[in-house]
Design a protein around this motif. Structure first.
Motif, mmCIF file in Angstrom:
data_model
loop_
_atom_site.group_PDB
_atom_site.id
_atom_site.type_symbol
_atom_site.label_atom_id
_atom_site.label_comp_id
_atom_site.label_asym_id
_atom_site.label_seq_id
_atom_site.Cartn_x
_atom_site.Cartn_y
_atom_site.Cartn_z
ATOM 1 N N UNK A 68 0.840 -1.191 0.000
ATOM 2 C CA UNK A 68 0.000 0.000 0.000
ATOM 3 C C UNK A 68 0.875 1.241 0.000
ATOM 4 N N UNK A 69 0.608 2.127 -0.946
ATOM 5 C CA UNK A 69 1.267 3.427 -0.978
ATOM 6 C C UNK A 69 0.220 4.468 -0.599
ATOM 7 N N UNK A 70 0.492 5.218 0.456
ATOM 8 C CA UNK A 70 -0.427 6.230 0.970
ATOM 9 C C UNK A 70 0.184 7.598 0.701
ATOM 10 N N UNK A 71 -0.522 8.418 -0.069
ATOM 11 C CA UNK A 71 -0.104 9.804 -0.318
ATOM 12 C C UNK A 71 -1.067 10.715 0.427
ATOM 13 N N UNK A 72 -0.555 11.419 1.439
ATOM 14 C CA UNK A 72 -1.410 12.317 2.229
ATOM 15 C C UNK A 72 -1.158 13.748 1.796
ATOM 16 N N UNK A 73 -2.267 14.493 1.607
ATOM 17 C CA UNK A 73 -2.189 15.925 1.320
ATOM 18 C C UNK A 73 -3.156 16.639 2.263
ATOM 19 N N UNK A 74 -3.280 17.941 2.112
ATOM 20 C CA UNK A 74 -4.163 18.725 2.982
ATOM 21 C C UNK A 74 -5.625 18.340 2.820
ATOM 22 N N UNK A 75 -6.028 17.981 1.593
ATOM 23 C CA UNK A 75 -7.442 17.774 1.314
ATOM 24 C C UNK A 75 -7.860 16.315 1.180
ATOM 25 N N UNK A 76 -6.892 15.417 0.968
ATOM 26 C CA UNK A 76 -7.275 14.025 0.744
ATOM 27 C C UNK A 76 -6.114 13.074 0.997
ATOM 28 N N UNK A 77 -6.454 11.790 0.980
ATOM 29 C CA UNK A 77 -5.471 10.709 1.078
ATOM 30 C C UNK A 77 -5.697 9.809 -0.121
ATOM 31 N N UNK A 78 -4.632 9.528 -0.847
ATOM 32 C CA UNK A 78 -4.700 8.610 -1.981
ATOM 33 C C UNK A 78 -4.066 7.294 -1.556
ATOM 34 N N UNK A 79 -4.819 6.207 -1.731
ATOM 35 C CA UNK A 79 -4.339 4.871 -1.388
ATOM 36 C C UNK A 79 -4.170 4.066 -2.671
ATOM 37 N N UNK A 80 -2.946 3.625 -2.948
ATOM 38 C CA UNK A 80 -2.675 2.776 -4.103
ATOM 39 C C UNK A 80 -2.332 1.378 -3.598
ATOM 40 N N UNK A 81 -3.151 0.406 -3.996
ATOM 41 C CA UNK A 81 -2.993 -0.973 -3.553
ATOM 42 C C UNK A 81 -2.398 -1.818 -4.676
ATOM 43 N N UNK A 82 -1.419 -2.647 -4.330
ATOM 44 C CA UNK A 82 -0.949 -3.697 -5.233
ATOM 45 C C UNK A 82 -1.075 -5.001 -4.451
ATOM 46 N N UNK A 83 -2.003 -5.849 -4.887
ATOM 47 C CA UNK A 83 -2.352 -7.058 -4.144
ATOM 48 C C UNK A 83 -1.981 -8.269 -4.984
ATOM 49 N N UNK A 92 -5.236 -17.307 -8.617
ATOM 50 C CA UNK A 92 -4.174 -16.307 -8.508
ATOM 51 C C UNK A 92 -4.793 -14.913 -8.484
ATOM 52 N N UNK A 93 -4.309 -14.075 -7.567
ATOM 53 C CA UNK A 93 -4.759 -12.692 -7.443
ATOM 54 C C UNK A 93 -3.574 -11.786 -7.738
ATOM 55 N N UNK A 94 -3.756 -10.863 -8.659
ATOM 56 C CA UNK A 94 -2.736 -9.847 -8.947
ATOM 57 C C UNK A 94 -3.486 -8.626 -9.470
ATOM 58 N N UNK A 124 -12.362 -6.088 -0.680
ATOM 59 C CA UNK A 124 -13.169 -5.707 -1.838
ATOM 60 C C UNK A 124 -12.376 -5.812 -3.127
ATOM 61 N N UNK A 125 -11.125 -5.372 -3.111
ATOM 62 C CA UNK A 125 -10.314 -5.417 -4.321
ATOM 63 C C UNK A 125 -9.969 -6.857 -4.702
ATOM 64 N N UNK A 126 -9.746 -7.717 -3.712
ATOM 65 C CA UNK A 126 -9.520 -9.139 -4.008
ATOM 66 C C UNK A 126 -10.776 -9.728 -4.634
ATOM 67 N N UNK A 127 -11.928 -9.441 -4.051
ATOM 68 C CA UNK A 127 -13.199 -9.973 -4.556
ATOM 69 C C UNK A 127 -13.466 -9.522 -5.983
ATOM 70 N N UNK A 128 -13.172 -8.259 -6.271
ATOM 71 C CA UNK A 128 -13.401 -7.741 -7.611
ATOM 72 C C UNK A 128 -12.464 -8.347 -8.643
ATOM 73 N N UNK A 129 -11.306 -8.814 -8.213
ATOM 74 C CA UNK A 129 -10.357 -9.383 -9.163
ATOM 75 C C UNK A 129 -10.669 -10.837 -9.505
#
Length: 180
Positions: A47-62, A80-82, A120-125
């Motif tokens: 998980x890469x978390x980018x925090x700013x004043x107005x929001x947080x961006x979460x980038x997942x690689x599963x 297999x999940x990727x 949720x992201x695992x389920x969607x994949x």
């Protein structure tokens, strides 16, 4: 629920910059979520978390595998999940899900739990049709003809246009309107 505490991220004291986290999800993770879709698995999440004043961006690689039951044979197999997914958490006055990728969270939120997003992201994949790998090759061959409409031109019907009755001019004018 205690098994899911490992997925808490304290965002209250974070500065506005990029952070990276790694999570390992095993059978206890899937059991703690109280769901029936996935019983067992071993999945790693970066998980890469980018925090700013107005929001947080979460980038997942599963990546990893989850146990599934074949719809055809009822045999268990490892799927297999990727997947790579992104989630935006915007700061606001209340909690609300705006879309699949954007949620509002209160400004005074101290921690976020990413376990739900990971699941949720695992389920969607996962594929809708759960098929054991030994059936996939034969199913690909069947899909080329079954379930698809194949249009073939018949030379006899192409030449028989003069046999068709004349179209009423009123219907022809209406057809022109619907074609626009």
């Amino acid at each position: 629920m205690n098994a899911l505490r490992a997925y808490d991220i304290n965002i209250a004291g974070l500065e506005n910059k990029r952070y990276e986290y790694d999570f390992t999800s095993d059978d206890t993770f899937f059991a703690a979520l109280e769901q029936d879709l996935i019983g067992k698995g071993n999945v790693q999440t970066h998980l890469t978390l980018d925090k700013s004043e107005t929001m947080i961006r979460l980038d997942f690689h599963i990546t990893g595998t989850v146990e599934q039951v074949c719809d055809r044979s009822l045999d268990e197999y490892d799927e297999v999940v990727d997947t790579r997914q992104m989630m935006l958490l915007k700061f606001g006055d209340h909690n609300e899900e705006l879309s699949d990728e954007i949620e509002l969270i209160e400004r005074n939120t101290a921690t976020i739990n990413v376990a739900r997003y990971i699941f949720e992201f695992i389920s969607l994949s996962l594929p809708m049709k759960r098929l054991h790998p030994r059936f996939r090759d034969e199913d690909d061959a069947d899909d080329e003809t079954n379930g698809k409409l194949i249009y073939r031109s018949d030379p006899e019907t192409e030449d028989s246009t003069e046999d068709q009755p004349a179209i009423d001019p009123r219907w022809a004018a209406l057809r022109k309107l619907s074609d626009n």
